[in-house]
Design an enzyme around this catalytic site. Structure first.
Site, short mmCIF file in Angstrom:
data_model
loop_
_atom_site.label_atom_id
_atom_site.label_comp_id
_atom_site.label_asym_id
_atom_site.label_seq_id
_atom_site.Cartn_x
_atom_site.Cartn_y
_atom_site.Cartn_z
N ASP A 76 0.86 -1.17 0.00
CA ASP A 76 0.00 0.00 0.00
C ASP A 76 0.91 1.23 0.00
O ASP A 76 2.06 1.16 0.44
CB ASP A 76 -0.89 -0.03 1.25
N ASP A 78 -0.20 5.07 0.74
CA ASP A 78 -0.45 6.13 1.72
C ASP A 78 -0.27 5.65 3.16
O ASP A 78 -0.93 4.70 3.60
CB ASP A 78 -1.88 6.66 1.56
#
Length: 323
Positions: A76, A78
Protein backbone atom coordinates in the site's frame (compact mmCIF):
# COMPACT_ATOMS: atom_id res chain seq x y z
CA UNK A 1 -21.31 15.83 12.64
CA UNK A 2 -20.97 14.60 9.07
CA UNK A 3 -17.21 14.75 9.43
CA UNK A 4 -17.37 12.13 12.18
CA UNK A 5 -18.32 9.59 9.54
CA UNK A 6 -14.75 9.81 8.27
CA UNK A 7 -13.55 8.38 11.56
CA UNK A 8 -15.69 5.25 11.27
CA UNK A 9 -15.16 3.83 7.75
CA UNK A 10 -17.68 1.24 6.53
CA UNK A 11 -16.57 -2.20 5.33
CA UNK A 12 -17.56 -3.11 1.78
CA UNK A 13 -17.53 -6.41 -0.09
CA UNK A 14 -16.32 -6.77 -3.65
CA UNK A 15 -18.72 -5.64 -6.38
CA UNK A 16 -18.66 -5.81 -10.16
CA UNK A 17 -17.11 -2.35 -10.21
CA UNK A 18 -14.44 -3.53 -7.75
CA UNK A 19 -13.58 -6.43 -10.04
CA UNK A 20 -13.50 -4.15 -13.08
CA UNK A 21 -11.30 -1.64 -11.26
CA UNK A 22 -8.96 -4.41 -10.11
CA UNK A 23 -8.61 -5.99 -13.53
CA UNK A 24 -8.13 -2.60 -15.18
CA UNK A 25 -5.40 -1.75 -12.68
CA UNK A 26 -3.65 -5.09 -13.17
CA UNK A 27 -3.72 -4.67 -16.96
CA UNK A 28 -2.39 -1.11 -16.69
CA UNK A 29 0.35 -2.21 -14.28
CA UNK A 30 1.55 -4.99 -16.57
CA UNK A 31 1.54 -2.71 -19.62
CA UNK A 32 3.54 -0.09 -17.73
CA UNK A 33 6.08 -2.65 -16.51
CA UNK A 34 6.55 -3.77 -20.12
CA UNK A 35 7.09 -0.19 -21.25
CA UNK A 36 3.73 0.09 -22.97
CA UNK A 37 1.07 2.77 -22.54
CA UNK A 38 -1.02 1.92 -19.47
CA UNK A 39 -4.06 3.90 -20.60
CA UNK A 40 -7.28 2.15 -21.49
CA UNK A 41 -11.08 2.27 -21.39
CA UNK A 42 -13.61 -0.26 -20.13
CA UNK A 43 -13.94 -1.67 -23.66
CA UNK A 44 -10.23 -2.57 -23.68
CA UNK A 45 -10.77 -5.21 -20.99
CA UNK A 46 -11.58 -8.82 -21.87
CA UNK A 47 -13.38 -9.80 -18.66
CA UNK A 48 -13.79 -13.49 -17.84
CA UNK A 49 -16.45 -12.69 -15.24
CA UNK A 50 -20.16 -11.89 -15.61
CA UNK A 51 -20.47 -8.35 -14.23
CA UNK A 52 -24.24 -8.56 -13.79
CA UNK A 53 -23.92 -11.71 -11.67
CA UNK A 54 -21.19 -10.11 -9.58
CA UNK A 55 -23.41 -7.24 -8.67
CA UNK A 56 -26.01 -9.64 -6.93
CA UNK A 57 4.86 -12.30 14.48
CA UNK A 58 6.94 -15.59 13.41
CA UNK A 59 10.64 -16.14 12.64
CA UNK A 60 11.67 -14.25 9.50
CA UNK A 61 15.28 -15.29 9.03
CA UNK A 62 14.46 -16.93 5.69
CA UNK A 63 11.92 -14.41 4.48
CA UNK A 64 11.77 -13.26 1.79
CA UNK A 65 13.09 -16.43 0.22
CA UNK A 66 15.83 -15.66 -2.29
CA UNK A 67 15.14 -16.94 -5.79
CA UNK A 68 11.45 -17.68 -5.20
CA UNK A 69 10.03 -16.40 -8.48
CA UNK A 70 6.51 -17.50 -7.54
CA UNK A 71 6.47 -14.87 -4.80
CA UNK A 72 6.06 -11.10 -4.99
CA UNK A 73 5.35 -8.25 -2.57
CA UNK A 74 2.46 -5.78 -2.64
CA UNK A 75 2.76 -2.47 -0.78
CA UNK A 76 0.00 0.00 0.00
CA UNK A 77 1.21 3.57 -0.57
CA UNK A 78 -0.45 6.13 1.72
CA UNK A 79 0.95 6.01 5.27
CA UNK A 80 2.64 2.67 4.48
CA UNK A 81 5.37 3.64 2.02
CA UNK A 82 4.80 7.39 2.20
CA UNK A 83 3.62 9.75 4.92
CA UNK A 84 0.25 11.22 4.04
CA UNK A 85 -1.92 10.69 0.96
CA UNK A 86 -0.44 10.89 -2.54
CA UNK A 87 -3.63 12.37 -4.01
CA UNK A 88 -3.41 15.38 -1.67
CA UNK A 89 0.25 16.02 -2.45
CA UNK A 90 -0.59 15.76 -6.14
CA UNK A 91 -3.43 18.26 -5.71
CA UNK A 92 -1.07 20.66 -3.95
CA UNK A 93 1.31 20.47 -6.89
CA UNK A 94 -1.47 21.08 -9.40
CA UNK A 95 -2.62 24.14 -7.48
CA UNK A 96 0.90 25.54 -7.62
CA UNK A 97 0.64 25.20 -11.40
CA UNK A 98 -2.75 26.96 -11.44
CA UNK A 99 -4.83 23.95 -12.45
CA UNK A 100 -7.54 25.10 -10.05
CA UNK A 101 -8.44 27.92 -7.68
CA UNK A 102 -7.99 28.66 -3.99
CA UNK A 103 -11.41 27.25 -3.13
CA UNK A 104 -10.40 23.78 -4.34
CA UNK A 105 -7.07 24.08 -2.53
CA UNK A 106 -8.94 24.82 0.72
CA UNK A 107 -10.93 21.65 0.13
CA UNK A 108 -7.76 19.60 -0.31
CA UNK A 109 -6.29 21.18 2.85
CA UNK A 110 -9.40 20.26 4.84
CA UNK A 111 -9.29 16.65 3.63
CA UNK A 112 -5.57 16.30 4.31
CA UNK A 113 -5.99 17.69 7.83
CA UNK A 114 -8.63 15.10 8.63
CA UNK A 115 -6.57 12.32 7.04
CA UNK A 116 -3.59 13.20 9.24
CA UNK A 117 -5.54 13.68 12.47
CA UNK A 118 -7.80 10.66 12.09
CA UNK A 119 -5.11 8.34 10.72
CA UNK A 120 -7.76 6.35 8.82
CA UNK A 121 -9.25 6.27 5.34
CA UNK A 122 -12.95 6.63 4.65
CA UNK A 123 -14.16 5.49 1.21
CA UNK A 124 -16.55 8.43 0.77
CA UNK A 125 -13.91 10.92 1.91
CA UNK A 126 -11.30 9.54 -0.48
CA UNK A 127 -13.91 9.30 -3.26
CA UNK A 128 -14.65 13.01 -2.82
CA UNK A 129 -10.96 13.81 -3.23
CA UNK A 130 -10.68 11.71 -6.37
CA UNK A 131 -13.83 13.23 -7.86
CA UNK A 132 -12.22 16.63 -7.39
CA UNK A 133 -9.03 15.43 -9.04
CA UNK A 134 -10.92 13.92 -11.99
CA UNK A 135 -12.75 17.16 -12.66
CA UNK A 136 -9.46 19.03 -12.55
CA UNK A 137 -7.60 16.80 -15.03
CA UNK A 138 -10.51 16.34 -17.46
CA UNK A 139 -9.46 17.50 -20.91
CA UNK A 140 -5.74 17.49 -20.09
CA UNK A 141 -3.26 15.26 -21.88
CA UNK A 142 -1.96 12.21 -20.04
CA UNK A 143 1.59 13.07 -21.09
CA UNK A 144 1.24 16.52 -19.55
CA UNK A 145 0.11 15.12 -16.19
CA UNK A 146 2.87 12.50 -16.22
CA UNK A 147 5.51 15.18 -16.73
CA UNK A 148 4.04 17.31 -13.96
CA UNK A 149 3.80 14.25 -11.72
CA UNK A 150 7.56 13.78 -11.92
CA UNK A 151 8.05 17.33 -10.67
CA UNK A 152 5.48 16.95 -7.90
CA UNK A 153 7.21 13.79 -6.65
CA UNK A 154 10.45 15.73 -6.21
CA UNK A 155 8.70 18.68 -4.58
CA UNK A 156 6.35 16.99 -2.11
CA UNK A 157 6.75 13.22 -1.99
CA UNK A 158 10.40 12.17 -2.09
CA UNK A 159 11.15 13.33 1.44
CA UNK A 160 8.03 11.59 2.83
CA UNK A 161 9.08 8.01 2.06
CA UNK A 162 9.34 5.84 5.18
CA UNK A 163 12.92 4.43 5.28
CA UNK A 164 11.78 1.31 7.16
CA UNK A 165 9.17 0.36 4.59
CA UNK A 166 11.56 1.19 1.78
CA UNK A 167 14.04 -1.28 3.31
CA UNK A 168 11.37 -4.00 3.38
CA UNK A 169 10.66 -3.45 -0.30
CA UNK A 170 14.37 -3.57 -1.10
CA UNK A 171 14.68 -6.90 0.74
CA UNK A 172 12.18 -8.41 -1.68
CA UNK A 173 13.97 -6.90 -4.66
CA UNK A 174 17.28 -8.24 -3.39
CA UNK A 175 15.68 -11.67 -3.13
CA UNK A 176 14.85 -11.46 -6.83
CA UNK A 177 11.13 -10.84 -6.34
CA UNK A 178 8.88 -8.29 -8.02
CA UNK A 179 7.51 -5.49 -5.84
CA UNK A 180 4.30 -3.62 -6.66
CA UNK A 181 2.64 -0.59 -5.15
CA UNK A 182 -1.12 -1.02 -4.68
CA UNK A 183 -2.95 2.26 -4.13
CA UNK A 184 -6.13 4.23 -4.69
CA UNK A 185 -3.96 7.03 -6.10
CA UNK A 186 -4.01 7.50 -9.90
CA UNK A 187 -2.05 4.76 -11.62
CA UNK A 188 0.12 7.39 -13.35
CA UNK A 189 1.16 8.92 -10.01
CA UNK A 190 1.70 5.48 -8.49
CA UNK A 191 3.82 4.41 -11.46
CA UNK A 192 6.06 7.45 -11.07
CA UNK A 193 6.60 6.71 -7.37
CA UNK A 194 7.28 3.04 -8.05
CA UNK A 195 9.83 3.88 -10.72
CA UNK A 196 11.58 6.43 -8.51
CA UNK A 197 11.86 3.83 -5.73
CA UNK A 198 13.17 1.18 -8.11
CA UNK A 199 10.10 -1.03 -7.73
CA UNK A 200 8.58 -3.22 -10.43
CA UNK A 201 5.43 -1.21 -11.02
CA UNK A 202 2.14 -0.08 -9.55
CA UNK A 203 -1.52 -0.93 -9.33
CA UNK A 204 -3.63 2.21 -9.05
CA UNK A 205 -6.93 3.82 -9.91
CA UNK A 206 -7.34 3.93 -13.69
CA UNK A 207 -8.74 7.16 -15.14
CA UNK A 208 -10.16 6.72 -18.61
CA UNK A 209 -8.38 8.45 -21.47
CA UNK A 210 -9.21 8.66 -25.16
CA UNK A 211 -6.49 9.56 -27.66
CA UNK A 212 -4.23 10.47 -24.75
CA UNK A 213 -6.72 12.89 -23.15
CA UNK A 214 -8.51 12.33 -19.84
CA UNK A 215 -12.30 12.01 -20.10
CA UNK A 216 -13.02 12.74 -16.44
CA UNK A 217 -14.30 9.19 -15.85
CA UNK A 218 -12.86 6.16 -14.10
CA UNK A 219 -12.55 2.60 -15.40
CA UNK A 220 -14.51 0.75 -12.73
CA UNK A 221 -14.12 2.51 -9.40
CA UNK A 222 -11.29 3.84 -7.19
CA UNK A 223 -8.83 1.09 -6.29
CA UNK A 224 -9.83 0.98 -2.63
CA UNK A 225 -10.69 -1.83 -0.22
CA UNK A 226 -12.00 -4.91 -2.08
CA UNK A 227 -10.90 -3.46 -5.43
CA UNK A 228 -7.28 -3.64 -4.27
CA UNK A 229 -7.70 -7.33 -3.50
CA UNK A 230 -9.18 -7.89 -6.95
CA UNK A 231 -6.24 -6.07 -8.56
CA UNK A 232 -3.72 -8.21 -6.67
CA UNK A 233 -5.65 -11.37 -7.53
CA UNK A 234 -5.75 -10.45 -11.22
CA UNK A 235 -2.08 -9.51 -11.37
CA UNK A 236 -1.04 -12.69 -9.54
CA UNK A 237 -2.99 -14.80 -12.03
CA UNK A 238 -1.44 -12.98 -14.99
CA UNK A 239 2.06 -13.25 -13.53
CA UNK A 240 1.72 -16.88 -12.42
CA UNK A 241 2.31 -16.05 -8.75
CA UNK A 242 1.47 -18.22 -5.75
CA UNK A 243 -0.35 -15.85 -3.39
CA UNK A 244 0.40 -18.14 -0.43
CA UNK A 245 4.08 -17.31 -0.96
CA UNK A 246 3.52 -13.57 -1.51
CA UNK A 247 3.61 -10.71 1.02
CA UNK A 248 1.43 -7.64 1.41
CA UNK A 249 1.94 -4.53 3.52
CA UNK A 250 -0.57 -1.88 4.63
CA UNK A 251 -1.45 0.58 7.39
CA UNK A 252 -5.23 0.49 6.96
CA UNK A 253 -7.98 -1.92 7.99
CA UNK A 254 -9.57 -1.09 4.64
CA UNK A 255 -6.84 -3.27 3.11
CA UNK A 256 -7.69 -6.38 5.15
CA UNK A 257 -9.13 -8.00 1.97
CA UNK A 258 -5.78 -7.56 0.21
CA UNK A 259 -3.74 -8.61 3.23
CA UNK A 260 -5.89 -11.72 3.67
CA UNK A 261 -5.06 -12.89 0.15
CA UNK A 262 -1.38 -13.54 0.82
CA UNK A 263 0.55 -15.91 3.01
CA UNK A 264 2.68 -13.17 4.54
CA UNK A 265 0.54 -10.17 5.60
CA UNK A 266 2.18 -7.23 7.38
CA UNK A 267 0.53 -4.38 9.30
CA UNK A 268 2.73 -1.31 8.81
CA UNK A 269 2.08 1.80 10.94
CA UNK A 270 -1.36 0.25 11.53
CA UNK A 271 -4.55 2.06 12.42
CA UNK A 272 -6.36 0.82 15.54
CA UNK A 273 -8.65 -1.63 13.75
CA UNK A 274 -5.84 -3.15 11.68
CA UNK A 275 -3.60 -3.47 14.75
CA UNK A 276 -6.34 -5.37 16.57
CA UNK A 277 -7.02 -7.59 13.56
CA UNK A 278 -3.31 -8.29 13.06
CA UNK A 279 -2.85 -9.34 16.68
CA UNK A 280 -5.92 -11.56 16.58
CA UNK A 281 -4.68 -13.30 13.43
CA UNK A 282 -0.97 -13.38 14.36
CA UNK A 283 0.02 -11.09 11.50
CA UNK A 284 3.36 -9.34 11.66
CA UNK A 285 3.48 -5.74 12.84
CA UNK A 286 5.91 -2.96 12.02
CA UNK A 287 5.57 0.63 13.24
CA UNK A 288 8.03 3.23 11.95
CA UNK A 289 6.36 6.13 13.75
CA UNK A 290 7.68 7.35 17.08
CA UNK A 291 5.81 8.62 20.10
CA UNK A 292 2.72 7.23 21.80
CA UNK A 293 0.42 9.84 20.24
CA UNK A 294 1.55 8.99 16.76
CA UNK A 295 0.84 5.30 17.36
CA UNK A 296 -2.56 6.09 18.85
CA UNK A 297 -3.96 8.31 16.11
CA UNK A 298 -1.79 7.39 13.15
CA UNK A 299 -0.16 10.79 12.62
CA UNK A 300 3.35 10.48 11.15
CA UNK A 301 5.64 11.75 13.90
CA UNK A 302 8.11 13.03 11.35
CA UNK A 303 5.47 15.51 10.22
CA UNK A 304 6.14 17.46 13.41
CA UNK A 305 3.91 19.47 15.70
CA UNK A 306 3.94 22.44 13.33
CA UNK A 307 2.51 20.44 10.45
CA UNK A 308 -0.19 18.93 12.62
CA UNK A 309 -1.09 22.29 14.11
CA UNK A 310 -1.12 23.85 10.67
CA UNK A 311 -3.45 21.21 9.33
CA UNK A 312 -5.75 21.51 12.31
CA UNK A 313 -5.75 25.31 12.06
CA UNK A 314 -6.68 25.11 8.39
CA UNK A 315 -9.55 22.75 9.18
CA UNK A 316 -10.84 24.91 12.03
CA UNK A 317 -10.58 28.11 10.00
CA UNK A 318 -12.51 26.59 7.13
CA UNK A 319 -15.16 25.28 9.51
CA UNK A 320 -15.65 28.72 10.99
CA UNK A 321 -15.99 30.31 7.56
CA UNK A 322 -18.69 27.86 6.60
CA UNK A 323 -20.84 28.64 9.67
Amino acid sequence: MAALGWLTPRRRSATARSVLAGEASAEAARKSALGESPHLTESDLDLDTDLEALEEEEEEAEFPVAGDDLAAAFFDLDNTVMQGAAIFHFGRGLYKREFFRRRELARFAWQQAWFRLAGVEDPEHMQDARDSALSIVKGHKVSELMSIGEEIYDEYMAERIWPGTRALAQAHLDAGQKVWLVTAAPVETATIIARRLGLTGALGTVAESVDGVYTGRLVGEPLHGPAKAEAVRALAAAEGLDLARCAAYSDSHNDIPMLSLVGHPYAINPDTKLRKHARTNDWRLRDYRTGRKAVKVGVPAAAGVGAIAGGAAAAIALHRRRK
